[in-house]
Motif scaffolding. Structure first.
Motif, PDB file in Angstrom:
ATOM      1  N   PRO A  81       0.848  -1.190   0.000  1.00  0.00           N
ATOM      2  CA  PRO A  81       0.000   0.000   0.000  1.00  0.00           C
ATOM      3  C   PRO A  81       0.885   1.243   0.000  1.00  0.00           C
ATOM      4  CG  PRO A  81       0.077  -0.938   2.179  1.00  0.00           C
ATOM      5  CD  PRO A  81       0.842  -1.871   1.287  1.00  0.00           C
ATOM      6  N   GLY A  82       0.332   2.326  -0.489  1.00  0.00           N
ATOM      7  CA  GLY A  82       1.075   3.577  -0.523  1.00  0.00           C
ATOM      8  C   GLY A  82       0.467   4.612   0.401  1.00  0.00           C
ATOM      9  N   GLN A  83       1.146   5.729   0.506  1.00  0.00           N
ATOM     10  CA  GLN A  83       0.667   6.803   1.374  1.00  0.00           C
ATOM     11  C   GLN A  83      -0.723   7.284   0.957  1.00  0.00           C
ATOM     12  OE1 GLN A  83       2.257   7.617   4.227  1.00  0.00           O
ATOM     13  NE2 GLN A  83       0.429   8.808   4.685  1.00  0.00           N
ATOM     14  N   GLU A  84      -1.062   7.121  -0.322  1.00  0.00           N
ATOM     15  CA  GLU A  84      -2.399   7.519  -0.784  1.00  0.00           C
ATOM     16  C   GLU A  84      -3.499   6.680  -0.136  1.00  0.00           C
ATOM     17  OE1 GLU A  84      -0.891   4.364  -3.599  1.00  0.00           O
ATOM     18  OE2 GLU A  84      -0.024   6.158  -2.700  1.00  0.00           O
ATOM     19  N   ASP A  85      -3.133   5.534   0.461  1.00  0.00           N
ATOM     20  CA  ASP A  85      -4.096   4.674   1.141  1.00  0.00           C
ATOM     21  C   ASP A  85      -4.278   5.032   2.620  1.00  0.00           C
ATOM     22  OD1 ASP A  85      -4.575   2.937  -1.131  1.00  0.00           O
ATOM     23  OD2 ASP A  85      -2.571   2.109  -0.778  1.00  0.00           O
ATOM     24  N   GLY A  91      -3.168   9.583   9.301  1.00  0.00           N
ATOM     25  CA  GLY A  91      -1.943   9.519   8.515  1.00  0.00           C
ATOM     26  C   GLY A  91      -1.392   8.107   8.391  1.00  0.00           C
ATOM     27  N   TYR A  92      -2.048   7.134   9.027  1.00  0.00           N
ATOM     28  CA  TYR A  92      -1.604   5.742   8.952  1.00  0.00           C
ATOM     29  C   TYR A  92      -2.385   4.976   7.893  1.00  0.00           C
ATOM     30  CZ  TYR A  92       0.695   6.410  13.478  1.00  0.00           C
ATOM     31  OH  TYR A  92       1.496   6.854  14.494  1.00  0.00           O
ATOM     32  N   VAL A  93      -1.711   4.064   7.205  1.00  0.00           N
ATOM     33  CA  VAL A  93      -2.370   3.144   6.284  1.00  0.00           C
ATOM     34  C   VAL A  93      -2.909   1.983   7.121  1.00  0.00           C
ATOM     35  CG1 VAL A  93      -2.072   1.577   4.336  1.00  0.00           C
ATOM     36  CG2 VAL A  93      -0.844   3.758   4.363  1.00  0.00           C
ATOM     37  N   PRO A  94      -4.221   1.770   7.130  1.00  0.00           N
ATOM     38  CA  PRO A  94      -4.778   0.681   7.938  1.00  0.00           C
ATOM     39  C   PRO A  94      -4.615  -0.662   7.215  1.00  0.00           C
ATOM     40  CG  PRO A  94      -6.535   1.849   6.820  1.00  0.00           C
ATOM     41  CD  PRO A  94      -5.253   2.552   6.462  1.00  0.00           C
ATOM     42  N   LEU A  95      -3.652  -1.476   7.624  1.00  0.00           N
ATOM     43  CA  LEU A  95      -3.403  -2.753   6.943  1.00  0.00           C
ATOM     44  C   LEU A  95      -4.455  -3.806   7.273  1.00  0.00           C
ATOM     45  CD1 LEU A  95       0.461  -3.164   7.126  1.00  0.00           C
ATOM     46  CD2 LEU A  95      -0.950  -2.339   5.228  1.00  0.00           C
TER      47      LEU A  95
END
Length: 157
Positions: A81-85, A91-95
């Motif tokens: 995933p990228g920062q756009e996600d 500001g965190y990407v929820p995995l």
């Protein structure tokens, strides 16, 4: 801002030892997979009864298991995933989420003849790989690729 946000919810009776250990394992696994964006992984540590309830509710399988993974994204192995996600609010990407049964981890450690910590680390690494799109549903290439990554990460740990 922390590099990765890893909240761990544990059922009563679980000490802080496994929770801080799990955070270190998950951060190491993410780093070994090249995840270089701040991300979030929610972890639930429970026993066999708790994970059986989750397994029944989420997968319609009425039995305990060692670990469950609920990815936020449909990734393919190697895709990140990228920062756009990222969640705009955090500001965190929820995995995604993982649930681990400490009872099952202890039983499997005994069965396989290694430490509880080693088994707990393996289950967390296994789950991180699921969150990143790896699977082992076939007995062929997918399973071999996932096992190779698990072994490589466990060697670092």
């Amino acid at each position: 801002m922390k590099r990765h946000y890893i909240p761990v919810t544990a059922v009563p009776g679980v000490s802080d030892g496994p929770t801080s250990f799990l955070r270190r394992v998950i951060r190491t696994a993410l780093g070994q997979q090249g995840v270089d964006v701040p991300c979030e992984v929610d972890v639930y540590v429970t026993g066999d009864a708790g994970i059986q309830e989750l397994n029944r509710e989420m997968r319609q399988v009425d039995r305990p298991t060692d670990v469950l993974s609920f990815p936020e994204f449909e990734l393919t192995p190697g895709e990140l995933p990228g920062q756009e996600d990222a969640d705009p609010g955090t500001g965190y990407v929820p995995l995604g989420d993982m649930a681990i049964s400490l009872e099952r981890a202890k039983a499997q450690a005994k069965e396989y003849g290694h430490s509880n910590r080693r088994e707990l680390a393996y289950l967390a690494v296994h789950s991180v790989l699921h969150l990143l799109g790896y699977d082992h549903m076939d007995e062929g290439e997918q399973k071999a690729r996932m096992r190779a990554r698990e072994e490589a990460i466990m060697a670092v740990l």
